[in-house]
Design an enzyme around this catalytic site. Structure first.
Site, PDB file in Angstrom:
ATOM      1  N   LYS A 279      20.309  11.969  15.908  1.00  0.00           N
ATOM      2  CA  LYS A 279      18.882  10.911  17.516  1.00  0.00           C
ATOM      3  C   LYS A 279      19.267  11.512  18.247  1.00  0.00           C
ATOM      4  CE  LYS A 279      18.952   6.464  14.916  1.00  0.00           C
ATOM      5  NZ  LYS A 279      17.760   6.412  14.985  1.00  0.00           N
ATOM      6  N   ARG A 353      18.749   2.470   4.104  1.00  0.00           N
ATOM      7  CA  ARG A 353      17.956   2.078   2.821  1.00  0.00           C
ATOM      8  C   ARG A 353      19.059   1.923   1.460  1.00  0.00           C
ATOM      9  NH1 ARG A 353      12.892   5.720   4.098  1.00  0.00           N
ATOM     10  NH2 ARG A 353      13.777   4.729   6.327  1.00  0.00           N
TER      11      ARG A 353
HETATM   12  N1  BES Z   1      18.530   2.328  13.006  1.00  0.00           N
HETATM   13  C1  BES Z   1      17.183   3.426  12.874  1.00  0.00           C
HETATM   14  C2  BES Z   1      16.220   2.271  13.015  1.00  0.00           C
HETATM   15  C3  BES Z   1      15.535   1.881  14.645  1.00  0.00           C
HETATM   16  C4  BES Z   1      15.257   3.108  15.387  1.00  0.00           C
HETATM   17  C5  BES Z   1      16.278   0.728  14.760  1.00  0.00           C
HETATM   18  C6  BES Z   1      15.442   2.253  16.748  1.00  0.00           C
HETATM   19  C7  BES Z   1      15.946  -0.081  15.717  1.00  0.00           C
HETATM   20  C8  BES Z   1      15.096   1.254  16.966  1.00  0.00           C
HETATM   21  C9  BES Z   1      17.053   3.346  11.375  1.00  0.00           C
HETATM   22  O1  BES Z   1      18.521   3.771  10.686  1.00  0.00           O
HETATM   23  C10 BES Z   1      16.597   4.767  11.501  1.00  0.00           C
HETATM   24  O2  BES Z   1      17.279   5.476  11.992  1.00  0.00           O
HETATM   25  N2  BES Z   1      15.468   5.216  11.151  1.00  0.00           N
HETATM   26  C11 BES Z   1      14.987   6.246  11.000  1.00  0.00           C
HETATM   27  C12 BES Z   1      14.398   6.776  10.063  1.00  0.00           C
HETATM   28  C13 BES Z   1      13.933   7.722   9.529  1.00  0.00           C
HETATM   29  C14 BES Z   1      14.353   8.792   9.567  1.00  0.00           C
HETATM   30  C15 BES Z   1      12.383   7.843   8.574  1.00  0.00           C
HETATM   31  C16 BES Z   1      13.412   6.289  12.251  1.00  0.00           C
HETATM   32  O3  BES Z   1      12.942   4.334  12.452  1.00  0.00           O
HETATM   33  O4  BES Z   1      13.266   6.728  13.007  1.00  0.00           O
HETATM   34 MN    MN Z   2      19.176   5.569  11.525  1.00  0.00          MN
END
Ligand code: BES
Ligand code: MN
Ligand code: ZN
Length: 493
Positions: A279, A353
């Site tokens: 990230k 997931r």
């Molecule tokens: N934990 C995150 C989701 C999230 C992001 C929650 C920001 C709250 C605030 C999750 O594991 C994630 O990183 N999801 C990605 C999915 C994508 C890579 C398909 C996302 O939401 O960007």
């Molecule tokens: Mn994630």
């Protein structure tokens, strides 16, 4: 803290601080009228001089002097009397308790609960008051070396009620306490830093619940057992981390032996860096909240046990970190889930997931009456619904409707999202049975769709709480949501 239902009128009950509603246009409630008479017109005086106008959430602390049954009167604005709805009642109650917390009084009685509130009976009014007290008085100071003056002067809070409604109000108090404590647990676990709130720390907290509650038992599996269960997707997420994973199972046996349980599965990523698909740096600290689904599962089991609900409930928590390292999963890796389906991991940041799908497969052994997963799953859900409503996805209309109704009743609202088959097309992989991402469009839905493939025959619902589990900015911190929704749902079973 002691919470009581008080049956007398405001002029008859002695207390250090009487919390008394006043309304727009100088209108007094019954308690205000009684105390006004006992204090030589003190309340009409301050209303006439416009020291308080009666707007929702205004407060004014009065020292009535000798002859008054209470040392202080805390006036609370409630808006127009005939328009007092649940929202205004919550806001006024919150403002009153916040003002009360700034005083050093040992006891108080709230007369707000005597007012007629649209869509809230005596039970609901009492419950909202107790929930609000827990919410307003919550502090997270355990990581400060000088926690400040956390000592609470208030020892006892009374809620006024009609004698005919005393029983309903008492039930509201009991429920409010269980919900308030469960929410505080979820907020604490969320707010704790990721170097403290690790998978093994979650195990300790789960064991703590089992020690206090006779009908709760806890089992925690480690890496060898997770391997033996062939949870290839869960294993792929944890493999880059030095912190050992855990798979926690809580069982609450409050129902008939053999009655199908309500099974809750919570995402327990104690820190989500994204893994190799790392990230960006800004705000990454917030990914300590990526275990709020898991915390909610602990909260639900604790709350259900405290309420002695006549149900069987199972909580399942797959928990690990998502870290980049030389042993981490690579984009392009293909793994085999516990169910046997293969998954091409195209983005290691779509890890929630992956741990949930294996936990949902494990959950099938319980033949759930309902299978509900709770997860901070997607940023896309925050884009779609913001921070007001959680996302609900389900394969069963009756279950979705029950969850939405529970959220509405508990003022912890959710919104149903679609799961049409067509969205599933986006999860096609050239090389495996499915991919773990579905592209930029409809990200919250494709994530839910991925999970739906692991629901089996169970009535299943998924709550995406990415937008609702914590606040940002100056009020940064866990919210305790969706505990009110989930316990309301179980109370309505
Ligand atoms: N934990 C995150 C989701 C999230 C992001 C929650 C920001 C709250 C605030 C999750 O594991 C994630 O990183 N999801 C990605 C999915 C994508 C890579 C398909 C996302 O939401 O960007
Ligand atoms: Mn994630
Ligand atoms: Zn995550």
């Amino acid at each position: 803290m002691k919470f009581d239902i008080k049956l007398g009128g405001a002029a008859e009950q002695t207390t250090a601080c009487a919390i008394v509603p006043v309304f727009a246009n100088g209108v007094l409630g019954d308690a205000a009228r009684a105390l006004d008479a006992a204090t030589d017109g003190l309340i009409t005086d301050v209303l006439e001089s416009r020291d308080i106008k009666g707007d929702v959430g205004e407060t004014l602390l009065l020292a009535p002097g000798a002859g008054s049954p209470c040392r202080r009167i805390l006036l609370v604005g409630c808006g127009p009397r005939d328009r007092l709805d649940r929202r205004a009642y919550r806001r006024a109650t919150r403002a009153a308790f916040a003002a009360l917390l700034r005083t050093r009084h040992a006891d108080a009685i709230s007369y707000l609960t005597l007012e007629t509130v649209a869509e809230a009976d005596a039970h609901r009014k009492a419950r909202i008051a107790i929930e609000t007290w827990h919410d307003v008085s919550y502090r997270f100071t355990q990581m400060k070396s000088e926690p400040g003056d956390g000592s609470r002067a208030l020892k006892s809070l009374g809620l006024a009620a009609d004698a005919r409604q005393a029983r309903a109000a008492r039930r509201g108090v009991t429920e409010g306490e269980a919900i308030g404590r469960a929410s505080a647990l979820v907020r604490d676990l969320g707010n704790l830093p990721p170097n403290v709130c690790t998978p093994s720390y979650l195990v300790e907290r789960a064991r703590g619940i089992a020690r206090r509650e006779r009908k709760v038992s806890v089992k925690a599996l480690g890496l060898p057992e997770i391997r033996k269960l062939r949870m290839g997707a869960f294993l792929a997420v944890t493999q880059g981390s030095a912190e050992p994973p855990r798979f926690i199972i809580l069982e609450y046996r409050g129902g008939k032996p053999g009655a199908r349980p309500y099974v809750f599965v919570g995402k327990g990523i104690t820190f989500d860096t994204g893994g190799i698909s790392i990230k960006p740096g800004a705000g990454m600290d917030e990914m300590k909240y990526d275990m709020c689904g898991a915390a909610s599962v602990l909260g639900v089991v604790q709350g259900a046990a405290e309420l002695k609900l006549p149900l069987n409930i199972v909580g399942i928590v797959p928990t690990c970190e998502n870290m980049p390292s030389g042993t981490a999963t690579r984009p392009g890796d293909i793994v085999r889930t516990m169910l046997g389906k293969t998954v091409e991991i195209l983005n290691t940041d779509a890890e929630g997931r992956l741990i949930l799908c294996d936990a949902m497969t494990y959950a099938q052994r319980y033949k759930p009456a309902a299978l509900i997963d709770i997860a901070t799953l997607t940023g896309a859900c925050v884009v779609a619904l913001g921070r007001v409503r959680s996302g609900v996805f389900s394969n069963t209309d009756a279950l979705a409707d029950a969850l939405l109704a529970a959220g509405q009743a508990a003022d912890d609202r959710a919104w149903r999202m679609p799961l049409d088959d067509e969205y599933g097309e986006q999860l096609k992989s050239n090389f495996a049975d499915l991919a773990n991402i579905g592209g930029r469009e409809a990200g919250a839905i494709t994530a839910a769709h991925f999970l739906s493939r692991f629901a089996g025959d169970a009535p299943w619902a998924h709550l995406d709480i990415a937008g609702t589990a914590w606040n940002q900015g100056s009020a940064k911190g866990g919210t305790g949501r969706p505990i009110p929704l989930l316990l309301e749902y179980l109370l309505s079973r």
